[in-house]
Design a protein around this motif. Sequence first.
Motif, short mmCIF file in Angstrom:
data_model
loop_
_atom_site.label_atom_id
_atom_site.label_comp_id
_atom_site.label_asym_id
_atom_site.label_seq_id
_atom_site.Cartn_x
_atom_site.Cartn_y
_atom_site.Cartn_z
N GLY A 65 91.04 38.65 79.04
CA GLY A 65 90.21 38.80 80.23
C GLY A 65 90.06 40.23 80.72
N LYS A 66 90.76 41.19 80.08
CA LYS A 66 90.69 42.57 80.58
C LYS A 66 89.29 43.17 80.40
CE LYS A 66 95.49 43.80 80.50
NZ LYS A 66 96.59 44.57 79.97
N CYS A 67 88.61 42.81 79.33
CA CYS A 67 87.25 43.33 79.13
C CYS A 67 86.31 42.79 80.21
CB CYS A 67 86.73 42.96 77.74
SG CYS A 67 86.85 41.20 77.35
N GLU A 68 86.51 41.53 80.56
CA GLU A 68 85.68 40.93 81.61
C GLU A 68 85.90 41.65 82.94
OE1 GLU A 68 86.80 37.05 82.99
OE2 GLU A 68 84.71 36.40 83.10
N GLU A 69 87.18 41.99 83.23
CA GLU A 69 87.49 42.71 84.48
C GLU A 69 86.87 44.11 84.48
OE1 GLU A 69 91.73 43.01 85.04
OE2 GLU A 69 91.96 40.85 84.73
N ALA A 70 86.87 44.75 83.32
CA ALA A 70 86.38 46.14 83.26
C ALA A 70 84.86 46.23 83.30
CB ALA A 70 86.90 46.82 81.99
N CYS A 71 84.20 45.18 82.87
CA CYS A 71 82.73 45.26 82.72
C CYS A 71 82.04 45.20 84.09
CB CYS A 71 82.22 44.13 81.83
SG CYS A 71 80.42 44.18 81.66
N PRO B 177 76.05 56.81 85.73
CA PRO B 177 74.97 55.84 85.95
C PRO B 177 75.41 54.40 85.78
CG PRO B 177 74.71 56.93 83.83
CD PRO B 177 75.88 57.58 84.49
N TYR B 178 76.63 54.20 85.28
CA TYR B 178 77.09 52.83 85.03
C TYR B 178 77.95 52.29 86.17
CZ TYR B 178 75.51 53.88 80.32
OH TYR B 178 74.75 54.23 79.24
N GLY B 179 78.17 53.09 87.18
CA GLY B 179 78.88 52.52 88.33
C GLY B 179 80.00 53.39 88.86
N GLU B 180 80.39 53.07 90.09
CA GLU B 180 81.37 53.89 90.80
C GLU B 180 82.78 53.80 90.22
OE1 GLU B 180 80.93 52.26 94.67
OE2 GLU B 180 78.97 53.19 94.99
N SER B 181 83.04 52.73 89.47
CA SER B 181 84.40 52.55 88.97
C SER B 181 84.74 53.51 87.83
CB SER B 181 84.59 51.10 88.49
OG SER B 181 83.68 50.83 87.44
N CYS B 182 83.76 54.26 87.37
CA CYS B 182 83.97 55.15 86.22
C CYS B 182 85.11 56.14 86.45
CB CYS B 182 82.68 55.88 85.90
SG CYS B 182 82.85 57.12 84.63
N THR B 183 85.10 56.75 87.65
CA THR B 183 86.10 57.79 87.93
C THR B 183 87.51 57.21 87.80
OG1 THR B 183 84.53 58.68 89.51
CG2 THR B 183 86.76 59.53 89.64
N GLU B 184 87.70 56.08 88.43
CA GLU B 184 89.03 55.45 88.42
C GLU B 184 89.42 55.03 86.99
OE1 GLU B 184 89.06 52.10 91.06
OE2 GLU B 184 90.86 51.29 90.08
N LYS B 185 88.45 54.46 86.28
CA LYS B 185 88.76 53.99 84.92
C LYS B 185 89.04 55.16 83.97
CE LYS B 185 86.30 49.65 85.25
NZ LYS B 185 84.96 49.08 85.30
#
Lengths: 644, 135
Positions: free
Chosen positions: A579-585, B76-84
């Motif tokens: 499920g980690k890919c689902e969370e990251a997407c 462009p893919y979203g705000e979570s990029c920085t954290e990820k």
Amino acid sequence: MKQKIGVYICHCGGNISDYVDVEKVRQSIEHDEGVFLAKTTMFACADSNQKEMVEDIENEKLDSVVVASCSPKLHLLTFRAVTERAGLNKYNYVHANIREQVSWAHSDNKEGATQKAIQIVKAAIAKVRNAESLEPIKVKATNAVAVIGAGVAGMRAAIELAEAGADVYLIEREFFVGGRVAQWDDLCITEETGKELITRLYDEVMKHKHVTLFTGAEVVENKGSVGNFTLKVKVTPRHFKLNCISNELQKAIDVCPVEVPDEFNFNITTRKAIYHNYPSEYPQLPAIDMKNCTRCGECEKVCNSIDFSQKTEYLNLKVGSILLATGFDPYEPKHGEFGYGEIENVVTFPQFKRIVHYCDDKLIYKGKEIKNIAYIYCVGSRQVDGENKYCSRYCCTANIHTAITVKKKYKNIHNFHFNRGIRTYGKAEIWYDESSRLGDIYLQSFEHDPPVIEKRGDQTFVRIKDILTTNKELEVVADLVVLVTGMVPRKDNSIANLLKIPKGRDNFFNEIHMKLRPVETVIDGVTISGASQGPKNIMESMNSALAAATKSFELVASGELALEPTVAKVDEQSCDWCGKCEEACPYSAFDKIEKDGKFVARVNAAVCKGCGMCLPVCPVNALDLIGLTDEDVESMIDALIPTV
Amino acid sequence: MASGKVNHGPNILVFSTEKISDPAIDMAGLLKLHYPPTVYTIPVPCSSAIKPKWILHALEQGFDGVFIAADGTDCPYGESCTEKTGELVSRTMEMMKEKGLDTARLKMAAICSVCSEAFVKHVKSFSQYLSQSSN
């Protein structure tokens, strides 16, 4: 694995080969695994080379191609199209950037640049060896375009887009349309006035049901990407109800106690907090300048159309493309530059145009009748010490045209043009000719020896070492000195920061390529036009507006866009659903499905945007991006490490 | 062709992003902002798509340093990029420690689409650091 790779290394005239030994690059890669053919070419993008590439692919049965040239932002699509024309799937093409990221970046180190170019071409070959034939992914695109700026370029673009069938949101920050052209009277070459031109464009804009005009409106937020932008637009109220009664309006203006410098007239006059720039201005509804209004309430007593209850609104607009037509600012001379701000009869060219507008029988400035006018050219343009190295293009023609107008409108005018070489290019040369025949005097100096303005007693003198009379020192007593100022980028360019539009060395918006992709930017879906891109006259602005409209429309016209097939793929053998890919997407592109007795992830290719955020979170490395697999990346890394 | 000086500086692999930092690196070239020619770029769609194994592979195969030219808040893919991207860098550094690699050989900075000067400044100082640390 590809066995018959064709490699083409471009000189780009001398842009690459002046700094990179392209023949050495060719020799260094011609025996690499899979390379069947390796050539250098003067211009890879030239028709003749493209034809040769097609012939090579067809005759030699090449199975993949690499071109090492400029940035892929410029020519990736060109060479993909070449491979398609030759019958190859376009994803069997890989582009190597050896200009922006090699020859130009390392023009100080030719051997270093050549070595780097070799490694980059080797990496491209390594990548193309694993290339697969793919099909692009289709996504829906909103058939609407936001045009930012309702000057002549913006309105022209909006009309073109609406006629083509797109919905257009025309967004103007000011309360009135027309931009800079509204401030000009007679234009050359047509003799039409700026106001007449704007009236024609505005009428056309308003009759189109596909165009929605917002004035007092500003984009404050941008989300999404090409095909599907969401713009948050702040709309400031005018504080006037529709159908304002004109005599009530005039009373309201009369009783308003606030008086501020009128920017429309470049501060040579003042206006009230209730204002329109001129009586027939569009939209024909005045506005209240709330920055300066004191809310004294006097206007409400005499005008029922005033409505202070109107609130700022925020709108969310969905568009497929954004077209920028935000225009320019006139150069503001520094205090003391040719006497500006120090000597009272020194004005700028835009101010002079407004003075001429307001003077009927006699040309009068600050109570004094003007007979002798000295024009100082290239103020704020072609600077030796300043940042503005460019020519502003329009000023020679516009000023000479105005000088002729002044000579014909008023009696006994003497025009003296202190220039650095007149650039009335193209058809505008007739104005230079007419001005000369009317007796205007042209005096010329070099950039390092400009004319000097001096106040002696109550007279202003302009002195020059005139190179047209063998450096004779000449002096003119001027009733008015006009600084012929050029164009500079808008002072408030917040829209550029919001959209991350790159600027060039001149600080105007930068196109991908000034000749080949002159209205597109590196931000997919955002096009540029008019003087936002650099100094242009009206005709040139219209041309670029039409080009930008065409490019924006091309993106939204069919209602769908073909995107790169770079989507995630799952190795179902390795995957054991966690499920980690689902969370990251961020797009919910993953489903959990049962396969061969276990749960695995499945990618919805229509939803996946190919961002790859899922890749590093998979604990068993079961995810890859198509076209960017571990094998692709690691083979490129291996190829990039210099062996010598 | 006349030969010039050759830069034998540290080899740096840059992971750039196609829509944000790669245009900035292109513009650095356009503006002739020079940086060491031993800086090589591989563009990816988004900086949070970089696998730690790619970074380790680069370091183990001979690159002296890896620089992630991240999207930052402009992604462009979203705000979570920085954290990820931050998370994957932290995870990679843990893996580097386990393998006995100096974590300072991995560097990340947000490079917007017009941040050419910032890019050049970062890679120059990174190159300088790697040169000094190898001596």
